[in-house]
Design a protein around this motif. Structure first.
Motif, PDB file in Angstrom:
ATOM      1  N   THR A 199      32.254  53.331  16.131  1.00 27.48           N
ATOM      2  CA  THR A 199      32.061  51.908  16.413  1.00 27.48           C
ATOM      3  C   THR A 199      32.749  51.077  15.347  1.00 27.48           C
ATOM      4  O   THR A 199      32.410  51.163  14.162  1.00 27.48           O
ATOM      5  N   ASP A 200      33.716  50.293  15.780  1.00 36.37           N
ATOM      6  CA  ASP A 200      34.433  49.375  14.890  1.00 36.37           C
ATOM      7  C   ASP A 200      33.961  47.967  15.233  1.00 36.37           C
ATOM      8  O   ASP A 200      34.442  47.346  16.186  1.00 36.37           O
ATOM      9  N   ALA A 201      32.985  47.486  14.468  1.00 35.23           N
ATOM     10  CA  ALA A 201      32.385  46.173  14.733  1.00 35.23           C
ATOM     11  C   ALA A 201      32.680  45.257  13.554  1.00 35.23           C
ATOM     12  O   ALA A 201      32.320  45.564  12.414  1.00 35.23           O
ATOM     13  N   LYS A 202      33.324  44.127  13.806  1.00 36.44           N
ATOM     14  CA  LYS A 202      33.734  43.272  12.695  1.00 36.44           C
ATOM     15  C   LYS A 202      33.744  41.800  13.113  1.00 36.44           C
ATOM     16  O   LYS A 202      33.763  41.459  14.300  1.00 36.44           O
ATOM     17  N   TYR A 203      33.724  40.949  12.088  1.00 35.46           N
ATOM     18  CA  TYR A 203      33.960  39.527  12.282  1.00 35.46           C
ATOM     19  C   TYR A 203      35.473  39.332  12.419  1.00 35.46           C
ATOM     20  O   TYR A 203      36.223  39.543  11.463  1.00 35.46           O
ATOM     21  N   VAL A 204      35.915  38.917  13.575  1.00 33.14           N
ATOM     22  CA  VAL A 204      37.344  38.637  13.734  1.00 33.14           C
ATOM     23  C   VAL A 204      37.701  37.348  13.008  1.00 33.14           C
ATOM     24  O   VAL A 204      38.721  37.273  12.301  1.00 33.14           O
ATOM     25  N   ARG A 205      36.849  36.335  13.162  1.00 31.00           N
ATOM     26  CA  ARG A 205      37.058  35.067  12.449  1.00 31.00           C
ATOM     27  C   ARG A 205      35.695  34.475  12.112  1.00 31.00           C
ATOM     28  O   ARG A 205      34.901  34.172  12.991  1.00 31.00           O
ATOM     29  N   PHE A 206      35.447  34.334  10.825  1.00 26.81           N
ATOM     30  CA  PHE A 206      34.197  33.748  10.349  1.00 26.81           C
ATOM     31  C   PHE A 206      34.503  33.130   8.981  1.00 26.81           C
ATOM     32  O   PHE A 206      34.511  33.811   7.956  1.00 26.81           O
ATOM     33  N   VAL A 207      34.775  31.829   8.981  1.00 21.12           N
ATOM     34  CA  VAL A 207      35.310  31.183   7.779  1.00 21.12           C
ATOM     35  C   VAL A 207      34.257  30.465   6.960  1.00 21.12           C
ATOM     36  O   VAL A 207      34.537  30.064   5.821  1.00 21.12           O
ATOM     37  N   ASP A 208      33.048  30.261   7.488  1.00 21.03           N
ATOM     38  CA  ASP A 208      32.038  29.539   6.720  1.00 21.03           C
ATOM     39  C   ASP A 208      30.749  30.354   6.597  1.00 21.03           C
ATOM     40  O   ASP A 208      29.650  29.856   6.774  1.00 21.03           O
ATOM     41  N   ALA A 209      30.931  31.626   6.262  1.00 25.35           N
ATOM     42  CA  ALA A 209      29.786  32.519   6.087  1.00 25.35           C
ATOM     43  C   ALA A 209      29.135  32.306   4.727  1.00 25.35           C
ATOM     44  O   ALA A 209      29.770  31.804   3.782  1.00 25.35           O
ATOM     45  N   PRO A 210      27.869  32.678   4.583  1.00 27.49           N
ATOM     46  CA  PRO A 210      27.261  32.679   3.254  1.00 27.49           C
ATOM     47  C   PRO A 210      28.011  33.660   2.352  1.00 27.49           C
ATOM     48  O   PRO A 210      28.447  34.715   2.791  1.00 27.49           O
ATOM     49  N   CYS A 211      28.148  33.328   1.107  1.00 29.56           N
ATOM     50  CA  CYS A 211      28.820  34.232   0.172  1.00 29.56           C
ATOM     51  C   CYS A 211      27.860  35.340  -0.267  1.00 29.56           C
ATOM     52  O   CYS A 211      26.645  35.133  -0.325  1.00 29.56           O
ATOM     53  N   PRO A 212      28.386  36.504  -0.589  1.00 28.94           N
ATOM     54  CA  PRO A 212      27.539  37.577  -1.120  1.00 28.94           C
ATOM     55  C   PRO A 212      27.038  37.213  -2.499  1.00 28.94           C
ATOM     56  O   PRO A 212      27.560  36.290  -3.139  1.00 28.94           O
ATOM     57  N   PRO A 213      26.023  37.913  -3.017  1.00 27.84           N
ATOM     58  CA  PRO A 213      25.439  37.515  -4.314  1.00 27.84           C
ATOM     59  C   PRO A 213      26.446  37.501  -5.458  1.00 27.84           C
ATOM     60  O   PRO A 213      26.352  36.659  -6.351  1.00 27.84           O
ATOM     61  N   GLU A 214      27.415  38.395  -5.450  1.00 26.91           N
ATOM     62  CA  GLU A 214      28.381  38.428  -6.554  1.00 26.91           C
ATOM     63  C   GLU A 214      29.308  37.223  -6.560  1.00 26.91           C
ATOM     64  O   GLU A 214      30.023  36.977  -7.542  1.00 26.91           O
ATOM     65  N   LEU A 215      29.315  36.436  -5.481  1.00 29.95           N
ATOM     66  CA  LEU A 215      30.132  35.234  -5.417  1.00 29.95           C
ATOM     67  C   LEU A 215      29.270  33.973  -5.312  1.00 29.95           C
ATOM     68  O   LEU A 215      29.751  32.922  -4.901  1.00 29.95           O
ATOM     69  N   SER A 216      27.991  34.090  -5.672  1.00 27.85           N
ATOM     70  CA  SER A 216      27.058  32.978  -5.499  1.00 27.85           C
ATOM     71  C   SER A 216      26.324  32.677  -6.796  1.00 27.85           C
ATOM     72  O   SER A 216      26.264  33.502  -7.710  1.00 27.85           O
ATOM     73  N   GLY A 217      25.736  31.482  -6.839  1.00 28.32           N
ATOM     74  CA  GLY A 217      24.854  31.117  -7.939  1.00 28.32           C
ATOM     75  C   GLY A 217      25.469  30.251  -9.009  1.00 28.32           C
ATOM     76  O   GLY A 217      24.763  29.732  -9.876  1.00 28.32           O
ATOM     77  N   GLY A 218      26.811  30.084  -8.989  1.00 26.38           N
ATOM     78  CA  GLY A 218      27.453  29.271 -10.005  1.00 26.38           C
ATOM     79  C   GLY A 218      27.584  27.816  -9.582  1.00 26.38           C
ATOM     80  O   GLY A 218      27.022  27.382  -8.581  1.00 26.38           O
ATOM     81  N   THR A 219      28.354  27.056 -10.344  1.00 28.91           N
ATOM     82  CA  THR A 219      28.642  25.666 -10.003  1.00 28.91           C
ATOM     83  C   THR A 219      29.539  25.632  -8.784  1.00 28.91           C
ATOM     84  O   THR A 219      30.527  26.365  -8.702  1.00 28.91           O
ATOM     85  N   THR A 220      29.191  24.792  -7.813  1.00 27.30           N
ATOM     86  CA  THR A 220      29.964  24.739  -6.576  1.00 27.30           C
ATOM     87  C   THR A 220      31.362  24.205  -6.844  1.00 27.30           C
ATOM     88  O   THR A 220      31.543  23.189  -7.527  1.00 27.30           O
TER      89      THR A 220
ATOM     90  N   SER B  32      31.426  28.885  -7.928  1.00 26.26           N
ATOM     91  CA  SER B  32      31.129  29.516  -6.639  1.00 26.26           C
ATOM     92  C   SER B  32      31.685  28.680  -5.498  1.00 26.26           C
ATOM     93  O   SER B  32      31.596  27.441  -5.515  1.00 26.26           O
ATOM     94  N   ALA B  33      32.240  29.368  -4.504  1.00 26.13           N
ATOM     95  CA  ALA B  33      32.703  28.675  -3.307  1.00 26.13           C
ATOM     96  C   ALA B  33      31.519  28.170  -2.503  1.00 26.13           C
ATOM     97  O   ALA B  33      30.424  28.747  -2.537  1.00 26.13           O
ATOM     98  N   ALA B  34      31.726  27.083  -1.777  1.00 27.38           N
ATOM     99  CA  ALA B  34      30.656  26.560  -0.922  1.00 27.38           C
ATOM    100  C   ALA B  34      30.348  27.516   0.211  1.00 27.38           C
ATOM    101  O   ALA B  34      29.210  27.595   0.687  1.00 27.38           O
ATOM    102  N   ASN B  35      31.351  28.232   0.657  1.00 28.80           N
ATOM    103  CA  ASN B  35      31.157  29.244   1.690  1.00 28.80           C
ATOM    104  C   ASN B  35      32.288  30.256   1.559  1.00 28.80           C
ATOM    105  O   ASN B  35      33.228  30.049   0.787  1.00 28.80           O
ATOM    106  N   CYS B  36      32.182  31.344   2.298  1.00 30.25           N
ATOM    107  CA  CYS B  36      33.163  32.422   2.162  1.00 30.25           C
ATOM    108  C   CYS B  36      33.766  32.765   3.518  1.00 30.25           C
ATOM    109  O   CYS B  36      33.073  32.761   4.554  1.00 30.25           O
ATOM    110  N   ASP B  37      35.041  33.070   3.513  1.00 30.61           N
ATOM    111  CA  ASP B  37      35.745  33.540   4.695  1.00 30.61           C
ATOM    112  C   ASP B  37      35.632  35.067   4.731  1.00 30.61           C
ATOM    113  O   ASP B  37      36.198  35.755   3.878  1.00 30.61           O
ATOM    114  N   ILE B  38      34.877  35.589   5.687  1.00 29.04           N
ATOM    115  CA  ILE B  38      34.705  37.040   5.771  1.00 29.04           C
ATOM    116  C   ILE B  38      35.374  37.609   7.020  1.00 29.04           C
ATOM    117  O   ILE B  38      34.994  38.674   7.517  1.00 29.04           O
TER     118      ILE B  38
END
Length: 834
Positions: free
Chosen positions: A670-691, A708-714
């Motif tokens: 099963t190959d299941a993926k986000y083809v386009r998702f540009v405003d996803a929540p960021c993972p913890p390693e990319l979160s918590g800092g100054t926006t 930290s980015a406001a959101n992440c492109d995944i």
């Protein structure tokens, strides 16, 4: 009122139709009973069903022990053999469920590789097929599930029902792919169709007792027989208890136990040879001290170093009880409870009217959820109370007409659904919350957050109706086309009201500029809004199948489907003045394009079966957790990702060369993926800092005090919870033997499963990948016909340490906690049948 009228009307029509036929006519089996009598085994998982297969067959597509052992299913709302159905379908029989200890959906996934089940507690449960179904990591009453769960034709709208023990089950069919033109509620990812054992006009009784380590005790029983010449009854009971698998040093108790009971009663009335009416009532309850987690690891986030887990724990002189998660120890200090209760009534009538069969299914169901959680996942009093008790009721009415005429088979149905959900949420912060959740001087003042409490009132009224149908036209003896269509209407009305007070009894509002109030509403923010959603949708599908030989069927399917839109009932982002942004309160429907092709084959004198399916599903506006920087806020909420795709291949193989041996292998890529998702929540390693400001580059992952980015492109990353590779496999061998003067068989069985790694966070994170693992289960025993079976068993025989799920607590401190899977368990079971 409309929903109640539909419900009452369906019940009256079912009863009123019955007396029209002479009561002394010979009774005939219902559609469900016919399937049971003819369908001994599983369809694609080689699993023993209840009838003509020799004892001991553990599984699969018809096993092929003899020419008469076809597996009969009702996937297309009529009885037919599994190999004739142009659908990717796995069928697991009741006997195999009992013999392998697969007594709920969580364990069923070990037999069906494309089924995914994740549960941190009954409410936070996801059941997906091929990686899609419901959003991973977010519970929201305002959206639908993509995998429909049906028990004896009744739709269960709450996925929490999947956490209960199966009760007197005859057969389970797992249908992969959209099924909306066949089933009452739309099912974009697939359906789990559960058939229970029905009342019989011959007396029968069955009982089962199991015991094992960890204090495991399970009792099952059922009695069935006639009350008169045309009335039969059946009563079944199940009870399961087991000590918990995690030891809480704070309370000196084992938690995450099993404490389940269930009872089901059925009456069957057959006044004539062309009509039957059944009334079923069921009740199930769970009341374990559950559900806790264990410390797994920490990882650097972009918070300042002084506000990450290690520094905060040191500042509060806190040490976790164990840094090895498989010590199975925790020290969480808040009350735990997973009280869970559901039940209902269902009236089902079948009337053979000549050219076809008219079926009416009228049902009422309820679900009460009584939780208590530790939402800081530590032994510190950060969040001292977290609970969202919920009461749910649903009413459903389905009318369905099916029949055949020459080269035509058809099913047409009308479905009505009404749901009412009421939730009362409470979250309270404790004396350690300020240090953990605030910065600056306020972090050193425990009184700022101690006693801060949010009380939520959440309401949903959900009504839908659908007209659906499917036609099967045999163009030639070999070639069949099968078009289907569905017209669906949905209306959802919801409200969210959160009132926040601090430890001094003051209301926390957005009007105040007091620094303490400002800090408090940054942790728990008040909000109130109402939202409604309504929409019409049309979906359709077309399947073409060709039988190249009596034992070789090829099929291809295209389906244009949808999952209903919804409403956000966990709160929405707010603007700078605290007003809810109502544009985020509704969620668009998912638009699904599904393609599938498959082969179903039998060979070796029908002693072997091999089925193959290729699939691809494209979803626009996939319902997911997002963080939309365009709204100027950072709060996660439910919205739509642009596009998701799942595709892959599945193979199911079973063989029974002799009545003394059978084996099966099922696999899925099963190959299941986000083809386009540009405003996803960021993972913890990319979160918590100054926006990051416009044009400012975010810091590398895990940079303390970073940007930290406001959101992440995944886009391009894998969907959560999906292993690329998964398989199940097993075998059973038996020899003639005699025990205590009784002739029978000695047998040895094995069932295994394997899955590769998967992401355990809505946005993939380096910290939350769950390693792949394999599990191996064995059983050995003696059985004499169907009257007696005694066997010893061991599950997870090699003591594999694995995680069912990892979780990221809120706050971006870098803490990762987890739910370890069951350790090695062993015991014995005795089954008798009269």
């Amino acid at each position: 009122m409309i929903a109640r009228a539909i419900l009452i009307g369906g019940a009256l029509s079912a009863i009123a139709a019955s007396p029209a036929i002479a009561q002394d006519a010979a009774p005939v089996p219902t559609e469900t009973e016919s399937a049971q009598d003819a369908a001994p085994v599983s369809a694609d998982t080689d699993t023993l069903q209840d009838a003509t297969v020799p004892e001991g067959s553990p599984s699969s597509v018809g096993t092929g022990a003899d020419e008469g052992s076809d597996i009969v299913v009702t996937a297309r709302r009529r009885s037919e053999t599994a190999q004739d159905v142009p659908i990717a379908i796995s069928v697991v029989g009741g006997e195999h469920i009992d013999n392998t200890g697969s007594f709920n959906v969580g364990r069923l996934q070990q037999l069906t590789p494309t089924l995914q089940f994740y549960s941190s507690n009954p409410r936070n449960t996801a059941v997906n097929i091929r990686g899609i179904g419901v959003p991973f990591g977010l519970t929201n009453d305002g959206i639908e599930q993509g995998v429909g769960i049906y028990v004896d034709d009744v739709y269960y709208s709450r996925v929490a029902s999947a956490t209960f023990d199966f009760l007197d089950v005859a057969q389970i069919e797992v249908l992969r792919g959209p099924q909306g033109t066949l089933y009452g509620k739309n099912t974009t990812a697939g359906a789990i169709n559960i058939t229970t054992r029905q009342p019989t006009f011959d007396f029968e009784a069955r009982g089962e007792v199991s015991f094992g380590n960890l204090g495991f005790r399970q009792v099952k029983g059922a009695v069935s027989g006639p009350l008169s010449s045309n009335v039969a009854a059946r009563v079944a009971f199940s009870g399961t208890n087991r000590r918990g698998t995690i030891y809480n040093v704070t309370t000196d108790k084992w938690i995450n136990a099993q404490d389940n009971i269930g009872v089901r009663g059925q009456l069957l009335w057959e006044p004539s040879s062309v009509i039957d009416v059944s009334l079923a009532a069921d009740f199930s309850r769970q009341n374990p001290e559950c559900c806790g987690t264990v410390f797994v690891r920490t990882g650097l986030t972009q918070r300042s170093l002084a506000r990450q887990y290690d520094a905060l724990a040191e500042a509060q002189n806190y040490q976790v009880v164990s840094t090895d998660p498989f010590d199975r120890k925790t020290d969480i200090d808040a009350s735990l409870n997973a009280g869970n209760e559901l039940g209902g009534l269902a009236l089902r009538a079948n009337w053979d009217v000549g050219p076809g069969k008219l079926t009416s299914v009228t049902a009422w169901r309820y679900w009460d959820w009584k939780p208590e959680n530790d939402r800081d996942f530590t032994g510190l009093p950060i969040t001292t109370k977290s609970m969202n008790p919920s009461q749910h009721e649903q009413w459903t009415q389905e009318f369905r007409f099916s029949g055949d005429s020459g080269r035509l088979d058809y099913v047409v149905g009308l479905f009505g659904f009404h749901q009412k959900v009421r939730t009362q949420g409470v979250q309270e912060q404790g004396p350690a919350a300020s240090r953990w959740l605030l910065s600056g001087d306020l972090a050193n003042d425990p009184s700022v957050l101690n006693g801060l409490t949010a009380e939520n009132d959440i309401r949903l009224d959900n009504t839908s109706a659908a007209l659906f149908g499917q036609l099967s036209f045999r163009v030639t003896d070999a070639f069949t086309i099968q078009p289907g269509v569905r017209i669906n209407y949905d209306q959802k009305d919801g409200s969210y009201d959160s009132v926040v007070t601090n430890g001094d009894g003051q209301l926390v509002t957005f009007g105040s500029t007091d620094p303490r109030i400002v800090a408090q509403r940054g942790v728990l923010a008040p909000q109130q809004f109402q939202v409604d959603y309504s929409d019409w949708n049309v979906s359709y599908d077309l399947t073409a199948s060709y039988r190249f030989a009596p034992t070789l069927l090829a099929y291809a399917t295209y389906a244009k489907s949808f999952k209903s839109g919804g409403v956000n009932l966990n709160g929405v982002p707010a603007d700078s003045t605290g007003n809810p942004i109502l544009a985020a309160a509704t969620v668009k429907p998912e638009a699904v394009n599904h393609y599938e092709a498959g082969l179903k084959s039998e060979f070796f004198g029908r002693r072997a079966i091999a089925n193959l399916a290729f699939f691809r599903t494209d979803i626009r506006d996939y319902q997911a957790l997002v963080t939309n920087g365009q709204l100027g806020v950072l709060r996660g909420y439910l919205a739509n990702a642009e596009k998701v795709r799942t595709q892959g291949v599945e193979i199911d193989f079973s063989i029974r060369p002799t009545e003394r041996f059978n084996a099966y292998v099922n696999g899925a890529y099963t190959d299941a993926k986000y083809v386009r998702f540009v405003d996803a929540p960021c993972p913890p390693e990319l979160s918590g800092g100054t926006t990051a400001a416009p044009g400012q580059a975010p810091s590398p992952p895990g940079t303390p005090g970073g940007i930290s980015a406001a959101n992440c492109d995944i886009s391009g990353q894998r969907l959560p919870g999906v292993s690329k590779w998964a398989s199940s496999f097993g075998a059973e061998a038996n020899l003639p033997a005699t025990l205590l003067g009784r002739a029978g068989q000695v047998y040895f069985g094995y069932d295994g499963s394997l899955r590769s790694n998967f992401s355990s966070n809505p946005t993939p994170s380096d910290y939350t990948w769950v390693d792949g693992y394999s599990l191996h289960h064995f059983r050995a025993g003696f059985r004499a016909d169907r009257a007696f079976n005694v066997f010893a068993w061991v599950r997870n025989a090699f003591g594999k340490d694995y995680f069912e799920q990892l979780q990221v607590p809120s706050g971006n401190t870098g803490l990762i906690v987890g739910n370890p899977g069951d350790p090695r368990t062993y015991g014995a079971t005795v089954q008798v049948e009269f």
